[in-house]
Design a protein around this motif. Structure first.
Motif, PDB file in Angstrom:
ATOM      1  N   VAL A 124       0.874  -1.014  -0.027  1.00 16.69           N
ATOM      2  CA  VAL A 124       0.132   0.019   0.089  1.00 16.69           C
ATOM      3  C   VAL A 124       0.977   1.172  -0.022  1.00 16.69           C
ATOM      4  O   VAL A 124       1.704   1.292   0.813  1.00 16.69           O
ATOM      5  CB  VAL A 124      -1.087  -0.041   1.211  1.00 16.69           C
ATOM      6  N   ASP A 125       0.685   2.012  -0.947  1.00 13.28           N
ATOM      7  CA  ASP A 125       1.351   3.442  -0.829  1.00 13.28           C
ATOM      8  C   ASP A 125       0.368   4.057  -0.126  1.00 13.28           C
ATOM      9  O   ASP A 125      -0.773   4.519  -0.193  1.00 13.28           O
ATOM     10  CB  ASP A 125       1.370   3.965  -2.163  1.00 13.28           C
ATOM     11  N   LYS A 126       0.872   4.668   0.968  1.00  8.74           N
ATOM     12  CA  LYS A 126      -0.125   5.605   1.908  1.00  8.74           C
ATOM     13  C   LYS A 126      -0.689   6.714   1.206  1.00  8.74           C
ATOM     14  O   LYS A 126      -1.910   7.169   1.813  1.00  8.74           O
ATOM     15  CB  LYS A 126       0.832   6.423   3.129  1.00  8.74           C
ATOM     16  N   ARG A 127      -0.388   7.309   0.027  1.00  4.90           N
ATOM     17  CA  ARG A 127      -0.943   8.377  -0.447  1.00  4.90           C
ATOM     18  C   ARG A 127      -2.342   7.887  -1.321  1.00  4.90           C
ATOM     19  O   ARG A 127      -3.137   8.791  -1.574  1.00  4.90           O
ATOM     20  CB  ARG A 127      -0.061   8.742  -1.746  1.00  4.90           C
ATOM     21  N   ILE A 128      -2.569   6.657  -1.191  1.00  7.16           N
ATOM     22  CA  ILE A 128      -3.900   5.862  -1.513  1.00  7.16           C
ATOM     23  C   ILE A 128      -5.068   6.681  -0.650  1.00  7.16           C
ATOM     24  O   ILE A 128      -6.085   6.678  -0.906  1.00  7.16           O
ATOM     25  CB  ILE A 128      -4.033   4.475  -1.516  1.00  7.16           C
ATOM     26  N   PHE A 129      -4.762   7.179   0.534  1.00  7.65           N
ATOM     27  CA  PHE A 129      -5.903   7.739   1.528  1.00  7.65           C
ATOM     28  C   PHE A 129      -5.575   9.122   1.482  1.00  7.65           C
ATOM     29  O   PHE A 129      -6.061   9.834   2.515  1.00  7.65           O
ATOM     30  CB  PHE A 129      -5.183   7.076   2.798  1.00  7.65           C
ATOM     31  N   GLY A 130      -5.271   9.850   0.252  1.00  9.66           N
ATOM     32  CA  GLY A 130      -5.287  11.274   0.113  1.00  9.66           C
ATOM     33  C   GLY A 130      -6.591  11.972   0.040  1.00  9.66           C
ATOM     34  O   GLY A 130      -7.636  11.207   0.039  1.00  9.66           O
ATOM     35  N   SER A 131      -6.738  13.203   0.002  1.00  9.74           N
ATOM     36  CA  SER A 131      -7.907  14.060  -0.022  1.00  9.74           C
ATOM     37  C   SER A 131      -7.505  15.017  -0.965  1.00  9.74           C
ATOM     38  O   SER A 131      -6.571  15.187  -1.661  1.00  9.74           O
ATOM     39  CB  SER A 131      -8.306  14.312   1.322  1.00  9.74           C
ATOM     40  N   PHE A 132      -8.622  16.104  -0.712  1.00  6.54           N
ATOM     41  CA  PHE A 132      -8.596  17.159  -1.835  1.00  6.54           C
ATOM     42  C   PHE A 132      -9.161  18.381  -1.224  1.00  6.54           C
ATOM     43  O   PHE A 132     -10.038  18.492  -0.798  1.00  6.54           O
ATOM     44  CB  PHE A 132      -9.418  16.576  -2.982  1.00  6.54           C
ATOM     45  N   ILE A 133      -8.480  19.637  -1.553  1.00  4.75           N
ATOM     46  CA  ILE A 133      -9.159  20.880  -1.303  1.00  4.75           C
ATOM     47  C   ILE A 133      -9.135  21.732  -2.325  1.00  4.75           C
ATOM     48  O   ILE A 133      -8.030  21.908  -3.175  1.00  4.75           O
ATOM     49  CB  ILE A 133      -8.273  21.483  -0.067  1.00  4.75           C
ATOM     50  N   GLU A 134     -10.314  22.252  -2.887  1.00  5.21           N
ATOM     51  CA  GLU A 134     -10.128  23.103  -4.032  1.00  5.21           C
ATOM     52  C   GLU A 134     -10.885  24.484  -3.513  1.00  5.21           C
ATOM     53  O   GLU A 134     -11.572  24.428  -2.576  1.00  5.21           O
ATOM     54  CB  GLU A 134     -11.217  22.659  -5.059  1.00  5.21           C
ATOM     55  N   GLN A 135     -10.423  25.618  -4.387  1.00  8.36           N
ATOM     56  CA  GLN A 135     -11.080  26.994  -3.818  1.00  8.36           C
ATOM     57  C   GLN A 135     -12.693  26.789  -4.299  1.00  8.36           C
ATOM     58  O   GLN A 135     -12.850  27.333  -5.534  1.00  8.36           O
ATOM     59  CB  GLN A 135     -10.077  27.887  -4.706  1.00  8.36           C
TER      60      GLN A 135
ATOM     61  N   VAL B 240      -3.204   1.174  -8.179  1.00  5.81           N
ATOM     62  CA  VAL B 240      -3.263   2.535  -7.834  1.00  5.81           C
ATOM     63  C   VAL B 240      -2.449   2.758  -6.623  1.00  5.81           C
ATOM     64  O   VAL B 240      -2.662   2.382  -5.481  1.00  5.81           O
ATOM     65  CB  VAL B 240      -5.037   2.372  -6.958  1.00  5.81           C
ATOM     66  N   LYS B 241      -1.981   3.893  -6.689  1.00  3.42           N
ATOM     67  CA  LYS B 241      -0.921   4.418  -5.981  1.00  3.42           C
ATOM     68  C   LYS B 241      -1.053   5.641  -5.052  1.00  3.42           C
ATOM     69  O   LYS B 241      -0.545   6.027  -4.134  1.00  3.42           O
ATOM     70  CB  LYS B 241       0.657   4.574  -6.522  1.00  3.42           C
ATOM     71  N   MET B 242      -2.166   6.258  -5.764  1.00  2.00           N
ATOM     72  CA  MET B 242      -2.692   7.487  -5.057  1.00  2.00           C
ATOM     73  C   MET B 242      -4.012   7.460  -5.297  1.00  2.00           C
ATOM     74  O   MET B 242      -4.523   7.123  -6.208  1.00  2.00           O
ATOM     75  CB  MET B 242      -1.944   8.775  -5.643  1.00  2.00           C
ATOM     76  N   ALA B 243      -4.807   8.178  -4.423  1.00  2.00           N
ATOM     77  CA  ALA B 243      -6.382   8.580  -4.558  1.00  2.00           C
ATOM     78  C   ALA B 243      -6.662   9.489  -3.581  1.00  2.00           C
ATOM     79  O   ALA B 243      -5.859   9.955  -2.543  1.00  2.00           O
ATOM     80  CB  ALA B 243      -7.059   7.091  -3.945  1.00  2.00           C
ATOM     81  N   CYS B 244      -7.778  10.086  -3.795  1.00  2.00           N
ATOM     82  CA  CYS B 244      -8.173  11.451  -3.302  1.00  2.00           C
ATOM     83  C   CYS B 244      -9.666  11.534  -3.172  1.00  2.00           C
ATOM     84  O   CYS B 244     -10.349  11.485  -4.049  1.00  2.00           O
ATOM     85  CB  CYS B 244      -7.724  13.096  -3.783  1.00  2.00           C
ATOM     86  N   LEU B 245      -9.969  11.211  -1.646  1.00  2.00           N
ATOM     87  CA  LEU B 245     -11.423  11.495  -1.317  1.00  2.00           C
ATOM     88  C   LEU B 245     -11.792  13.019  -1.681  1.00  2.00           C
ATOM     89  O   LEU B 245     -11.156  13.762  -0.869  1.00  2.00           O
ATOM     90  CB  LEU B 245     -11.650  11.028   0.104  1.00  2.00           C
TER      91      LEU B 245
END
Length: 499
Positions: A17-28, A342-347
């Motif tokens: 597991v690449d820990k970045r699979i548990f990423g998220s997202f902030i947009e303006q 899948v190495k990165m993912a963003c909720l």
């Protein structure tokens, strides 16, 4: 009671597991930034205007990377507007979401916030209304040590050391006609190739993400991915995927079956990436960044009534219910089952806007989807075992042969732990599950956490923030090296075992 079996072997591995699979997202967008992570003058904010209560919940989630600043917003973003003295930053009409952006919160503020949130940054560049030169300048501002125009600008703005951002999205959803500066696949593929090439000349250590289709239902899906990669395969590192799911038809069995659609989507994009690799006799493998995923539909009607050109409106504020948490749990399981690619993912997203965290002027609270996200982020790190599930299946409105049981097993060999994540999708019956763990000698059940509710539409609010919360279960036990458990109807489960 239905019965199911989970089959694993400690020597049959899917991938680390690449820990970045548990990423998220902030947009303006909406109140994600303003009133979400940043609120000047609020008693809840620190000396930089960052909401302390939000920071605490983000750290609770252990988010490893956050994508910024978009999203559709990035395709009209002039990053230079967002740095320097706030009183000199221009306010501009923001065309993606029909609001006024005052740029009081910008690039350097986000970098400072990310440090306080203990997270890395996935930065997006504008390949809509701008191009490779502006992307190169932004990278110079962020990562060059000093002695050049843009790196010295960063220093003058109070950041002597480089931001050292190593993950870069090459635009956003460039296939979409709603996107400012949207392109054909060939146009975008050439632009992505040259942008990535120029950026890596400046900083060879960065990784870049090429835009895949905006969603699975785009008419150009498949052709887009193949054409884009045909132009930029050797110059980029990841292909992005975006997909949101909703339940406007109020068909819960079909809604919960969407994890199967997500699984098929990932497999399809992997096949396209590998087809281009085979054509090019490529030596490297393109992995995936599923950098927008979530449930999104609750706010659609309210958003249609919003007046344009306000500031930080209540926009895309889905109030998540219990069944949404079940699907989010299943989607996290799906991402882990594809951990080899899948190495990165963003909720998408993190606060207020289709988010696990909500805020008001008086506090912050956890939405229902917060809990499967948090537990999977914390305990889903290690190596994914090739998890085979034998369970009854059902047909729904849009899917066939949907397993009632979604499950994945993550082995942390260093810590001698094994974590099983599981969702029982049945709305009527508990599920009796067994798993042979004799290869994991000495492992015992440490805890079994369950998220369930009798009301599929139950929500958490500021007034009632614990309507849907996880509880401990005593249903799991090991006898003779074999695990037996009962997963309650419509429930998300985490079973942790250790020596």
């Amino acid at each position: 009671m239905k019965k199911a079996q989970i089959i694993i072997d400690k020597y049959f591995l899917t991938g680390k597991v690449d820990k970045r699979i548990f990423g998220s997202f902030i947009e303006q967008l909406g109140r994600a930034v303003y009133q979400g992570i940043y609120q000047e003058g609020s008693p809840l904010s620190d000396e930089q205007g960052f909401r302390r209560d939000t920071l605490e919940l983000v750290r609770e989630l252990q988010v490893p990377i956050v994508r910024y600043p978009g999203g559709n917003f990035v395709s009209g973003f002039k990053w230079e507007d967002s740095v320097g003295p706030k009183e000199l930053r221009p306010a501009r009409p923001e065309l993606a979401w029909g609001v006024i952006e005052n740029n009081h919160f910008g690039l350097d503020e986000f970098v400072d916030w990310a440090k306080k949130a203990d997270t890395d940054i996935m930065m997006a560049v504008n390949l809509g209304t701008r191009g490779p030169e502006e992307a190169r300048n932004l990278l110079e501002y962020c990562n060059f040590k000093g002695g050049t125009y843009y790196s010295d600008m960063r220093k003058a703005n109070g950041h002597a050391e480089p931001h050292n951002i190593k993950t870069w999205c090459l635009g956003n959803e460039m296939d979409g006609p709603w996107q400012m500066g949207h392109k054909t696949a060939y146009e975008y593929g050439r632009t992505a190739a040259e942008t990535s090439r120029i950026m890596k000349m400046l900083d060879p250590e960065i990784e870049t993400v090429a835009c895949g289709s905006s969603n699975l239902m785009m008419p150009t899906f498949g052709d887009w991915e193949y054409t884009v990669l045909d132009e930029c395969y050797d110059l980029v590192d990841y292909m992005s995927l975006h997909q949101y799911y909703g339940n406007a038809a109020d068909d819960t069995p079909d809604f919960l079956a969407n994890s199967k659609g997500m699984d098929d989507f990932i497999s399809g994009v992997v096949s396209i990436c590998d087809a281009v690799r085979a054509k090019k006799h490529g030596k490297k493998r393109i992995n995936l960044s599923f950098d927008e995923w979530n449930v999104w539909y609750h706010s659609n009607a309210a958003d249609e009534k919003l007046e344009k050109w306000g500031q930080a409106p209540h926009q895309l504020e889905d109030i998540y219910n219990f069944e949404d948490a079940l699907l989010v749990g299943s989607m996290l399981i799906t991402l882990l089952r594809h951990a080899d690619r899948v190495k990165m993912a963003c909720l998408a997203q993190l606060v207020n806007v289709i988010a696990p965290i909500m805020t008001s002027d008086t506090g912050a609270w956890r939405q229902t989807i917060f809990y499967p996200y948090m537990y999977t982020s914390i305990f889903g790190r290690g190596t994914v075992l090739n998890t085979q599930v034998l369970a009854p299946v059902y047909d729904s409105r849009n899917y066939c042969d949907v397993s009632y049981l979604d499950s994945v097993c993550v082995w942390n060999e260093e810590k001698d732990t094994l974590t099983i994540f599981a969702v029982n999708k049945s709305l009527e019956e508990d599920l009796e599950v067994s798993c042979d763990l004799r290869q994991f000698e000495g492992y015992q059940v440490q805890e079994h956490i369950v998220l369930t509710n009798d009301d599929m539409k139950a929500v958490n609010t500021e007034a009632d923030p614990e309507k849907v919360v996880p509880v401990k279960s005593a249903a799991s036990r090991i006898d003779g090296g074999k695990l037996s458990t009962v997963l309650g109807k419509h429930s998300w489960n985490m079973i942790r075992l250790a020596k």
